[in-house]
Design a protein around this motif. Structure first.
Motif, short mmCIF file in Angstrom:
data_model
loop_
_atom_site.label_atom_id
_atom_site.label_comp_id
_atom_site.label_asym_id
_atom_site.label_seq_id
_atom_site.Cartn_x
_atom_site.Cartn_y
_atom_site.Cartn_z
N SER A 11 0.84 -1.20 0.00
CA SER A 11 0.00 0.00 0.00
C SER A 11 0.88 1.25 0.00
O SER A 11 0.46 2.32 0.42
CB SER A 11 -0.94 0.01 1.21
OG SER A 11 -0.19 -0.03 2.41
N THR A 12 2.11 1.08 -0.48
CA THR A 12 3.06 2.20 -0.50
C THR A 12 2.99 2.95 -1.83
O THR A 12 3.32 2.39 -2.88
CB THR A 12 4.50 1.69 -0.28
OG1 THR A 12 4.58 1.07 1.01
CG2 THR A 12 5.50 2.84 -0.34
N ILE A 13 2.54 4.18 -1.76
CA ILE A 13 2.49 5.02 -2.96
C ILE A 13 3.90 5.56 -3.22
O ILE A 13 4.51 6.15 -2.34
CB ILE A 13 1.50 6.18 -2.79
CG1 ILE A 13 0.08 5.64 -2.57
CG2 ILE A 13 1.53 7.11 -4.01
CD1 ILE A 13 -0.94 6.71 -2.18
N THR A 14 4.42 5.33 -4.41
CA THR A 14 5.80 5.73 -4.70
C THR A 14 5.91 6.88 -5.71
O THR A 14 6.97 7.44 -5.88
CB THR A 14 6.62 4.55 -5.27
OG1 THR A 14 5.96 4.09 -6.45
CG2 THR A 14 6.71 3.42 -4.27
N GLN A 15 4.79 7.19 -6.36
CA GLN A 15 4.87 8.17 -7.45
C GLN A 15 3.52 8.84 -7.68
O GLN A 15 2.48 8.21 -7.52
CB GLN A 15 5.28 7.43 -8.73
CG GLN A 15 5.55 8.27 -9.93
CD GLN A 15 5.71 7.39 -11.17
OE1 GLN A 15 4.74 7.03 -11.80
NE2 GLN A 15 6.95 7.04 -11.49
N ILE A 16 3.58 10.13 -8.03
CA ILE A 16 2.40 10.83 -8.54
C ILE A 16 2.74 11.29 -9.95
O ILE A 16 3.79 11.90 -10.17
CB ILE A 16 2.07 12.09 -7.70
CG1 ILE A 16 1.87 11.73 -6.24
CG2 ILE A 16 0.81 12.78 -8.23
CD1 ILE A 16 1.57 12.95 -5.37
N GLY A 17 1.85 11.03 -10.89
CA GLY A 17 2.08 11.41 -12.29
C GLY A 17 1.20 12.57 -12.68
O GLY A 17 -0.01 12.54 -12.47
N MET B 70 -0.07 5.37 3.54
CA MET B 70 0.29 4.56 2.37
C MET B 70 1.76 4.79 2.06
O MET B 70 2.12 5.59 1.21
CB MET B 70 -0.61 4.91 1.20
CG MET B 70 -2.08 4.66 1.55
SD MET B 70 -3.22 4.87 0.17
CE MET B 70 -2.81 3.42 -0.83
N GLY B 71 2.62 4.09 2.80
CA GLY B 71 4.04 4.36 2.77
C GLY B 71 4.28 5.58 3.63
O GLY B 71 3.64 5.74 4.67
N GLU B 76 -5.61 11.32 2.04
CA GLU B 76 -6.72 11.97 2.75
C GLU B 76 -7.96 11.92 1.87
O GLU B 76 -7.94 12.37 0.73
CB GLU B 76 -6.35 13.44 3.03
CG GLU B 76 -7.46 14.24 3.70
CD GLU B 76 -7.10 15.72 3.87
OE1 GLU B 76 -6.36 16.26 3.03
OE2 GLU B 76 -7.56 16.32 4.85
N LEU B 77 -9.04 11.35 2.41
CA LEU B 77 -10.33 11.41 1.73
C LEU B 77 -11.13 12.57 2.31
O LEU B 77 -11.13 12.77 3.52
CB LEU B 77 -11.10 10.10 1.91
CG LEU B 77 -10.41 8.83 1.41
CD1 LEU B 77 -11.31 7.61 1.62
CD2 LEU B 77 -10.05 8.94 -0.07
#
Lengths: 154, 154
Positions: A11-17, B70-71, B76-77
């Motif tokens: 559940s680790t977010i590593t990137q925003i595009g 998440m990492g 945030e919702l």
């Protein structure tokens, strides 16, 4: 993959595009505003190498990419060309802004299958040096598109 | 604040904010998909406590919030009520999806001033227990709205 780890095992977010019209202008704006080095952008590979598939068909689509490290998160700027892709479609439909959040997974084929079983369709996939990606249509459930990234063991 | 550290003194993204119509449904979707605990949502404070200002005027606006780790990033919702706010305006104009990315800064007043000097307007600000926030209109330059978060020393 256990239930506790969810469908992706992470559940680790590593990137925003982020989709942009002019990668050089936006890249410079980020570099100046945040005091970061202005990275060089580069083209994604051609279809013979990237094997880009958009909605199940091979596509010539390419994009200019530039990456910034912003904490443990990578910010990706994406300026697509005019061939069919999720990048071009999203940019034309919604304008500039966030396109996806990405997670690093293992077992791309299996994970795509699991997600398709949840009603989340594969939108686009392709190869890059050292790995592969898949954009999944998770908008209905998660309100943002997910990108799966799988890097080969080094 | 040195030039090397940019205008904010940090480039670490700590949060992504998503606007939703039904926080319970989306919260459950995230919890199930990623195998995370389903957090309890809560209302932001009333205006007497939050001192919520939207476009320079006090607003009764509140929102239901729920947070997932998440990492190193917090998701945030946000389900806003129907009073005037950046949340409600953005949700009505663009539908569900990403609203902002947030950074933790020091010196809120000074940072807002610096950003206003860059043509980035203050959209909304308010207080929460232990700190304060400001949404800045950085869309033209950075293609996404920034939220500044300042937490009080403990």
């Amino acid at each position: 993959m256990t239930e506790e780890n969810g469908k992706l095992g992470t559940s680790t977010i590593t990137q925003i595009g982020l989709l942009v019209h002019d990668i050089e202008a936006t890249s410079q704006a980020y570099a100046e505003f945040f005091g970061m080095e202005n990275p060089e952008w580069f083209w994604t590979d051609t279809v013979d190498k990237a094997l880009t598939e958009y909605k199940g068909e091979l596509s010539q689509a390419r994009a200019k990419l530039a990456f910034f490290d912003m904490g443990s998160l990578q910010l990706e700027l994406i300026e697509p060309d005019h061939h069919p892709s999720t990048w071009r479609e999203h940019l034309d439909a919604h304008g500039e802004g966030v396109h996806h959040i990405a997670l690093i997974i293992e077992g791309m084929k299996e994970k795509i299958k699991v997600m398709e079983g949840q009603g989340m369709k594969l939108v686009q996939k392709g190869e890059y040096t050292g790995g592969r990606y898949a954009y999944m249509d998770t908008f209905q459930q998660l309100k943002v598109m997910l990108e799966l990234l799988e890097n080969d063991a080094q």
